[in-house]
Design a protein around this motif. Structure first.
Motif, PDB file in Angstrom:
ATOM      1  N   GLY A   1     -10.618 -11.186  -9.260  1.00 51.27           N
ATOM      2  CA  GLY A   1     -11.216 -12.469  -8.924  1.00 51.27           C
ATOM      3  C   GLY A   1     -10.313 -13.392  -8.137  1.00 51.27           C
ATOM      4  N   ILE A   2      -9.058 -12.989  -7.893  1.00 52.27           N
ATOM      5  CA  ILE A   2      -8.107 -13.823  -7.151  1.00 52.27           C
ATOM      6  C   ILE A   2      -8.056 -13.331  -5.708  1.00 52.27           C
ATOM      7  CG2 ILE A   2      -5.719 -14.601  -6.994  1.00 52.27           C
ATOM      8  CD1 ILE A   2      -5.485 -14.053 -10.010  1.00 52.27           C
ATOM      9  N   GLY A   3      -8.193 -14.244  -4.767  1.00 47.28           N
ATOM     10  CA  GLY A   3      -8.218 -13.884  -3.356  1.00 47.28           C
ATOM     11  C   GLY A   3      -6.851 -13.476  -2.836  1.00 47.28           C
ATOM     12  N   VAL A   4      -6.818 -12.382  -2.096  1.00 48.92           N
ATOM     13  CA  VAL A   4      -5.609 -11.920  -1.412  1.00 48.92           C
ATOM     14  C   VAL A   4      -5.934 -11.839   0.077  1.00 48.92           C
ATOM     15  CG1 VAL A   4      -3.934 -10.053  -1.130  1.00 48.92           C
ATOM     16  CG2 VAL A   4      -4.802 -10.620  -3.411  1.00 48.92           C
ATOM     17  N   ALA A   5      -5.188 -12.553   0.889  1.00 51.22           N
ATOM     18  CA  ALA A   5      -5.447 -12.588   2.322  1.00 51.22           C
ATOM     19  C   ALA A   5      -4.843 -11.358   2.990  1.00 51.22           C
ATOM     20  CB  ALA A   5      -4.850 -13.851   2.940  1.00 51.22           C
ATOM     21  N   PRO A   6      -5.651 -10.526   3.676  1.00 48.63           N
ATOM     22  CA  PRO A   6      -5.093  -9.375   4.390  1.00 48.63           C
ATOM     23  C   PRO A   6      -3.998  -9.772   5.372  1.00 48.63           C
ATOM     24  CG  PRO A   6      -7.483  -9.208   4.290  1.00 48.63           C
ATOM     25  CD  PRO A   6      -7.131 -10.565   3.755  1.00 48.63           C
ATOM     26  N   ALA A   7      -4.176 -10.916   6.044  1.00 44.39           N
ATOM     27  CA  ALA A   7      -3.198 -11.330   7.064  1.00 44.39           C
ATOM     28  C   ALA A   7      -1.807 -11.513   6.474  1.00 44.39           C
ATOM     29  CB  ALA A   7      -3.661 -12.622   7.734  1.00 44.39           C
ATOM     30  N   GLU A   8      -1.733 -11.974   5.222  1.00 46.89           N
ATOM     31  CA  GLU A   8      -0.432 -12.185   4.591  1.00 46.89           C
ATOM     32  C   GLU A   8       0.306 -10.855   4.411  1.00 46.89           C
ATOM     33  OE1 GLU A   8      -0.678 -14.113   0.826  1.00 46.89           O
ATOM     34  OE2 GLU A   8       1.493 -14.223   0.557  1.00 46.89           O
ATOM     35  N   LEU A   9      -0.407  -9.824   3.956  1.00 47.26           N
ATOM     36  CA  LEU A   9       0.214  -8.516   3.773  1.00 47.26           C
ATOM     37  C   LEU A   9       0.460  -7.822   5.104  1.00 47.26           C
ATOM     38  CD1 LEU A   9      -1.757  -7.252   0.629  1.00 47.26           C
ATOM     39  CD2 LEU A   9       0.589  -8.104   0.733  1.00 47.26           C
ATOM     40  N   GLU A  10      -0.441  -8.029   6.056  1.00 44.91           N
ATOM     41  CA  GLU A  10      -0.252  -7.447   7.388  1.00 44.91           C
ATOM     42  C   GLU A  10       1.024  -7.980   8.041  1.00 44.91           C
ATOM     43  OE1 GLU A  10      -3.987  -8.531   9.035  1.00 44.91           O
ATOM     44  OE2 GLU A  10      -5.061  -6.878   8.068  1.00 44.91           O
ATOM     45  N   ASN A  11       1.252  -9.278   7.895  1.00 42.04           N
ATOM     46  CA  ASN A  11       2.472  -9.872   8.454  1.00 42.04           C
ATOM     47  C   ASN A  11       3.719  -9.301   7.787  1.00 42.04           C
ATOM     48  OD1 ASN A  11       0.947 -11.418  10.170  1.00 42.04           O
ATOM     49  ND2 ASN A  11       1.107 -13.298   8.985  1.00 42.04           N
ATOM     50  N   LEU A  12       3.625  -9.076   6.484  1.00 42.09           N
ATOM     51  CA  LEU A  12       4.755  -8.479   5.772  1.00 42.09           C
ATOM     52  C   LEU A  12       5.043  -7.079   6.300  1.00 42.09           C
ATOM     53  CD1 LEU A  12       6.737  -8.546   3.289  1.00 42.09           C
ATOM     54  CD2 LEU A  12       4.895  -7.452   1.992  1.00 42.09           C
ATOM     55  N   LEU A  13       3.996  -6.270   6.436  1.00 49.10           N
ATOM     56  CA  LEU A  13       4.169  -4.886   6.895  1.00 49.10           C
ATOM     57  C   LEU A  13       4.678  -4.823   8.332  1.00 49.10           C
ATOM     58  CD1 LEU A  13       0.885  -3.357   5.409  1.00 49.10           C
ATOM     59  CD2 LEU A  13       3.195  -3.155   4.484  1.00 49.10           C
ATOM     60  N   LEU A  14       4.194  -5.716   9.165  1.00 49.67           N
ATOM     61  CA  LEU A  14       4.604  -5.707  10.580  1.00 49.67           C
ATOM     62  C   LEU A  14       6.077  -6.073  10.755  1.00 49.67           C
ATOM     63  CD1 LEU A  14       1.416  -7.310  12.156  1.00 49.67           C
ATOM     64  CD2 LEU A  14       2.236  -4.973  12.503  1.00 49.67           C
ATOM     65  N   GLY A  15       6.663  -6.661   9.713  1.00 55.75           N
ATOM     66  CA  GLY A  15       8.091  -6.972   9.787  1.00 55.75           C
ATOM     67  C   GLY A  15       8.982  -5.802   9.428  1.00 55.75           C
ATOM     68  N   HIS A  16       8.380  -4.683   9.002  1.00 60.29           N
ATOM     69  CA  HIS A  16       9.177  -3.504   8.643  1.00 60.29           C
ATOM     70  C   HIS A  16       9.457  -2.674   9.893  1.00 60.29           C
ATOM     71  CE1 HIS A  16      10.299   0.330   6.771  1.00 60.29           C
ATOM     72  NE2 HIS A  16      10.512  -0.372   5.647  1.00 60.29           N
ATOM     73  N   PRO A  17      10.686  -2.188  10.076  1.00 60.20           N
ATOM     74  CA  PRO A  17      11.042  -1.459  11.308  1.00 60.20           C
ATOM     75  C   PRO A  17      10.249  -0.178  11.538  1.00 60.20           C
ATOM     76  CG  PRO A  17      12.811  -1.307   9.664  1.00 60.20           C
ATOM     77  CD  PRO A  17      11.864  -2.346   9.188  1.00 60.20           C
ATOM     78  N   SER A  18       9.653   0.377  10.488  1.00 61.34           N
ATOM     79  CA  SER A  18       8.896   1.624  10.653  1.00 61.34           C
ATOM     80  C   SER A  18       7.446   1.392  11.063  1.00 61.34           C
ATOM     81  CB  SER A  18       8.928   2.435   9.345  1.00 61.34           C
ATOM     82  OG  SER A  18      10.223   2.895   9.066  1.00 61.34           O
ATOM     83  N   VAL A  19       7.021   0.129  11.122  1.00 57.34           N
ATOM     84  CA  VAL A  19       5.611  -0.174  11.369  1.00 57.34           C
ATOM     85  C   VAL A  19       5.397  -0.701  12.785  1.00 57.34           C
ATOM     86  CG1 VAL A  19       3.659  -1.598  10.647  1.00 57.34           C
ATOM     87  CG2 VAL A  19       5.203  -0.621   8.929  1.00 57.34           C
ATOM     88  N   SER A  20       4.460  -0.078  13.477  1.00 59.51           N
ATOM     89  CA  SER A  20       4.074  -0.522  14.806  1.00 59.51           C
ATOM     90  C   SER A  20       2.835  -1.415  14.761  1.00 59.51           C
ATOM     91  CB  SER A  20       3.811   0.690  15.710  1.00 59.51           C
ATOM     92  OG  SER A  20       3.308   0.295  16.961  1.00 59.51           O
ATOM     93  N   ASP A  21       1.892  -1.090  13.886  1.00 66.26           N
ATOM     94  CA  ASP A  21       0.680  -1.891  13.730  1.00 66.26           C
ATOM     95  C   ASP A  21       0.160  -1.670  12.315  1.00 66.26           C
ATOM     96  OD1 ASP A  21      -2.321  -2.371  15.850  1.00 66.26           O
ATOM     97  OD2 ASP A  21      -1.292  -3.655  14.375  1.00 66.26           O
ATOM     98  N   ALA A  22      -0.623  -2.638  11.815  1.00 63.16           N
ATOM     99  CA  ALA A  22      -1.095  -2.526  10.432  1.00 63.16           C
ATOM    100  C   ALA A  22      -2.371  -3.330  10.229  1.00 63.16           C
ATOM    101  CB  ALA A  22      -0.021  -3.011   9.464  1.00 63.16           C
ATOM    102  N   ALA A  23      -3.167  -2.860   9.287  1.00 56.69           N
ATOM    103  CA  ALA A  23      -4.356  -3.586   8.841  1.00 56.69           C
ATOM    104  C   ALA A  23      -4.493  -3.361   7.342  1.00 56.69           C
ATOM    105  CB  ALA A  23      -5.604  -3.093   9.566  1.00 56.69           C
ATOM    106  N   VAL A  24      -4.970  -4.374   6.642  1.00 57.82           N
ATOM    107  CA  VAL A  24      -5.122  -4.293   5.187  1.00 57.82           C
ATOM    108  C   VAL A  24      -6.551  -4.661   4.822  1.00 57.82           C
ATOM    109  CG1 VAL A  24      -4.382  -5.250   2.968  1.00 57.82           C
ATOM    110  CG2 VAL A  24      -2.693  -4.818   4.758  1.00 57.82           C
ATOM    111  N   LEU A  25      -7.135  -3.904   3.915  1.00 57.08           N
ATOM    112  CA  LEU A  25      -8.449  -4.253   3.382  1.00 57.08           C
ATOM    113  C   LEU A  25      -8.525  -3.818   1.923  1.00 57.08           C
ATOM    114  CD1 LEU A  25      -9.958  -1.297   3.439  1.00 57.08           C
ATOM    115  CD2 LEU A  25     -10.385  -1.890   5.788  1.00 57.08           C
TER     116      LEU A  25
END
Length: 563
Positions: A449-473
């Motif tokens: 019941g608690i909202g989690v914003a995909p953009a927040e996790l996407e930004n976290l993942l995009l900061g990792h050197p192994s990640v070129s692009d990401a999407a969360v759902l």
């Protein structure tokens, strides 16, 4: 067409602050009941109790001390950072009493997340608990908040001020020297003044601070009161007080109703059921994942006498027909109600009235609450839909929030010039005026019941050197409703194998984010489908079959453990 409430309009005062309405008006339970009949908040673990009359006195003393000794001023934001407690209402209402703004946040927030909340809200004070004090002090130091402005809600710690000490200091001034409660200024109404900030992802994007006015809370309490049966005299506070449902239905509404609140500091299914059994709570307000556990965990549920339970109340996420059928079978003779809304609507836009508690209505989300209008709008044509036709739900009423703090762009995108809140949800009305939710335009993931914003996790993942692009759902989860799943395009120069990269990203979320934001699964993909404008096409990701694509999938090895 516009769908209107079948309930009468509420009698909403416009010149009273929330605190004055709760404790010093003709609607207050303090003016309606004799002293020995006034209910309150009880900690089900320690049995400590504060009556609503105590809350009125304590908030007077604490707000006086905060104002005269600590420098709290009208409009200042006070972050409330802790688990459910009988002191939580005292903390929030002490701020609201003198025109400050209370802002509850998850006690699971780490220092980085707390700093984000402090900076976005421009908070001046933090109310913490012994468990969160270290993180609160660290975040305060990073955010430029004086250490003396970090105050303990309960417990004691050397060198830290506490609410209990503030209470003593305020009381020592004598009754004649208490600071007067905040009054709505001339030329303004209580709908123009913010009482609470609640963090929400809105329909898209990073968390935003929703401005909830004094009038929003008063209106929602009056709207729900209209459709609340007289036997609702005991409230189980198992949901977090920082969530809009907790703020309205567990903190303020019970004071209006003079209903006893049984506060559960920490959730376990056994603790919840023990409380319900011990105190004969008739209505259980719980989120879908807990309901699902109740119908499936027969071994645990069978230990408790729940024969007195009359109905279940839910919201925040849909329940399947299968679960509803199991619920009715497991608890024959009970009823079911749920509400539909969001933080931006101060909880409910629709809810089941008592006449619709039968399980045949359970897959609907209720009828429009009093003084509220709803439009169902075709998202492609912008035209209003008729009965039985699905479209985006727009709502207008006195419970609709003021907008997002310091974010005019997001406010304009969600709240239109005519006062309608664009929910981002797709639904339709039937001939009886009951609303069904059929789809979700918005991207937010609902974990318990608690909202989690995909953009927040996407930004976290995009900061990792192994990640070129990401999407969360979100993906379905039996215990949490949904949990985040990441689709990741690897950077060839990252140096990690797909399996190692997946494990590293799961661990990254665990080390950086609160538990409800942890990633359950990572799927390594060749590309993230996007529109010409660059918007992630999440539906295409959902439709992709990992078996046919040959994608590597890495799951959180601890996924079966309790959230």
């Amino acid at each position: 067409m516009t769908f209107k409430s079948q309930s009468p309009d509420i009698d909403l005062p416009h010149d009273l602050s929330l605190w004055s309405w709760l404790f010093d008006s003709t609607q207050s339970c303090l003016s309606k009941y004799p002293r020995d009949k006034i209910q309150g908040f009880t900690n089900v673990v320690t049995k400590q109790h504060v009556s609503f009359q105590d809350v009125e006195r304590y908030t007077t003393y604490v707000s006086t001390a905060l104002t005269t000794l600590c420098g709290l001023r009208e409009g200042d934001v006070v972050i409330v950072y802790g688990k459910n407690s009988i002191w939580y209402p005292v903390a929030t209402l002490s701020a609201v009493r003198v025109g400050a703004v209370a802002c509850g946040i998850s006690p699971e927030y780490n220092i980085e997340e707390l700093c984000f909340s402090l900076q976005l809200s421009k908070a001046k004070f933090i109310m913490a608990t012994v468990e969160t004090a270290d993180k609160a002090c660290a975040a305060a130091a990073k955010s430029g908040i004086p250490k003396e402005n970090v105050i303990l809600m309960d417990g004691a710690r050397v060198g830290m001020m506490s609410i209990q000490r503030l209470l003593q200091l305020g009381e020592s001034r004598g009754e004649m020297k208490q600071v007067r409660p905040y009054q709505i200024p001339k030329g303004k109404s209580n709908g123009d003044v913010c009482a609470y900030l609640c963090f929400s992802s809105g329909t898209t994007g990073l968390p935003k601070a929703v401005m909830v006015s004094h009038a929003n809370i008063i209106a929602q309490c009056l709207q729900v009161q209209q459709i609340t049966p007289p036997d609702h005299d005991k409230v189980l506070a198992a949901l977090p007080f920082y969530h809009i449902t907790g703020i309205v239905h567990q903190l303020h509404l019970p004071i209006l109703l003079n209903a006893h609140v049984y506060v559960l500091p920490t959730f376990t299914l056994d603790a919840l059921l023990q409380t319900v059994a011990d105190y004969k709570v008739k209505e259980l307000l719980i989120v879908p994942p807990i309901l699902i556990r109740m119908v499936r965990d027969e071994q645990t549920v069978s230990k408790y006498d729940l024969s007195h339970v009359k109905r279940f109340s839910s919201g925040a996420a849909p329940l399947s027909q299968e679960i509803l059928a199991l619920l009715e079978s497991r608890f024959p003779g009970t009823g079911f109600k749920q509400g539909y809304g969001m933080t931006e609507s101060c909880s409910a836009i629709t809810s089941h009235p008592p006449s619709k508690y039968a399980y045949k209505y359970a897959d609907k989300v209720g009828m429009v609450v009093g003084s509220t209008e709803v439009r169902v709008v075709n998202p492609e044509t912008g035209e209003d839909c008729k009965v039985g036709e699905a479209g985006e739900i727009w709502a207008r009423g006195p419970q609709v929030a003021m907008g997002y703090l310091n974010n005019p762009k997001a406010t304009a995108e969600t709240f239109d010039k005519d006062g309608f809140l664009h929910t981002g949800d797709i639904g339709k009305f039937d001939d009886e005026g009951l609303l069904s939710i059929t789809d979700r335009m918005k991207e937010m993931i609902k974990v318990k019941g608690i909202g989690v914003a995909p953009a927040e996790l996407e930004n976290l993942l995009l900061g990792h050197p192994s990640v070129s692009d990401a999407a969360v759902l979100g993906i379905p989860d039996e215990t949490a409703g949904e949990r985040p799943k990441a689709y990741v395009v690897l950077n060839p120069a990252g140096g990690l194998s797909p399996a190692d990269a997946g494990r590293a990203l799961i661990q990254l979320a665990k080390s950086s984010k609160a538990r409800h934001k942890w990633i359950a699964e990572v799927e390594i993909v060749h590309e993230i489908p996007k529109s010409p404008a660059g918007k992630i096409l999440r539906r295409k990701l959902r439709e992709t079959s990992p078996q046919s694509s040959g994608n590597v999938i890495v799951q959180d090895e601890s996924r079966t453990s309790r959230l």
